[in-house]
Write a protein that holds these residues in place. Structure first.
Motif, PDB file in Angstrom:
ATOM      1  N   HIS A 162       0.833  -1.202   0.000  1.00 18.56           N
ATOM      2  CA  HIS A 162       0.000   0.000   0.000  1.00 18.56           C
ATOM      3  C   HIS A 162       0.872   1.258   0.000  1.00 18.56           C
ATOM      4  N   HIS A 202       3.678  -5.976   3.125  1.00 15.01           N
ATOM      5  CA  HIS A 202       3.264  -6.771   4.290  1.00 15.01           C
ATOM      6  C   HIS A 202       3.418  -8.274   4.030  1.00 15.01           C
ATOM      7  N   HIS A 230       0.855   4.337   2.111  1.00 18.83           N
ATOM      8  CA  HIS A 230       0.306   4.775   3.398  1.00 18.83           C
ATOM      9  C   HIS A 230       0.607   6.253   3.607  1.00 18.83           C
TER      10      HIS A 230
HETATM   11 CU    CU Z   1      -0.165  -1.373   4.139  1.00 21.74          CU
END
Ligand code: CU
Length: 203
Positions: A99, A176, A101
């Motif tokens: 992502h 992640h 962020h």
């Molecule tokens: Cu993330």
């Protein structure tokens, strides 16, 4: 509440784009007879849109002793970004969420979390423990890639972004997913990198 704020921000961005289009049309309307002036206006508008092109680089560094490293490049064109991301050292043949962020308050700079982010003292920075540093998910970099048999990912895709994701250099990329105590935790951060402006010229 948060969703509502993001939605409102999106509408504001859309409104701003509409206003700028209207401004262009009006500028063209006031020079109906002067072909040269009209051409100048057209060129000026082209220059403005060129200025929206910006390139960013990201060096991904390991988190939680994952051994993951990588590089990403982001090309911003107007309200579209193209993201190229390569990483290695990932858990092979597992899906890795990734992502952009950051904070929707554009004055707040997202950073990669230091070890002191591990507030429960279990030796790992969890997804939640990192949020005060890297903020919420602004752009999910989907489809989330599966690392190959050697733990590598080679990803490219384009996304439209809202004003919440600007300025891009206030954000970080977080990757992640790794095994924790024998169980695959798809949320745990394994790499993070600050988004940095690569050029200012727009070319
Ligand atoms: Cu993330």
């Amino acid at each position: 509440m948060k969703k509502l704020i993001q939605k409102t921000t999106g509408y504001m961005a859309a409104a701003a784009i509409l206003v700028s289009f209207n401004a262009c049309e009006q500028a063209n309307d006031v020079t109906p007879d002067a072909a040269l002036s009209a051409q100048n206006v057209a060129e000026a508008h082209q220059t403005n849109s060129m200025n929206l092109h910006q390139t960013y680089t990201v060096q991904l560094m390991e988190l939680n002793g994952s051994g993951v490293s990588g590089m990403a490049q982001i090309d911003l064109m107007g309200d579209m970004i193209e993201v190229d991301l390569e990483a290695s050292g990932l858990t092979p043949e597992m899906e890795h969420m990734q992502h952009i962020h950051g904070f929707t308050d554009s004055n707040k700079n997202a950073v990669c979390p230091p070890m002191s982010a591990d507030t429960d003292g279990d030796g790992l920075i969890s997804l939640v423990e990192g949020i005060p540093y890297y903020g919420a998910v602004l752009v999910p970099l989907t489809p989330y890639p599966m690392a190959d048999a050697t733990g590598m990912v080679d990803f490219m895709n384009s996304f439209s972004i809202t004003r919440a994701a600007r300025p891009m250099q206030n954000n970080v990329i977080v990757v992640h997913g790794m095994y924790v105590d024998g169980v695959y935790d798809p949320t745990i951060p394994v790499a993070c990198g600050q988004i940095k402006v690569m050029n200012q010229s727009g070319k």
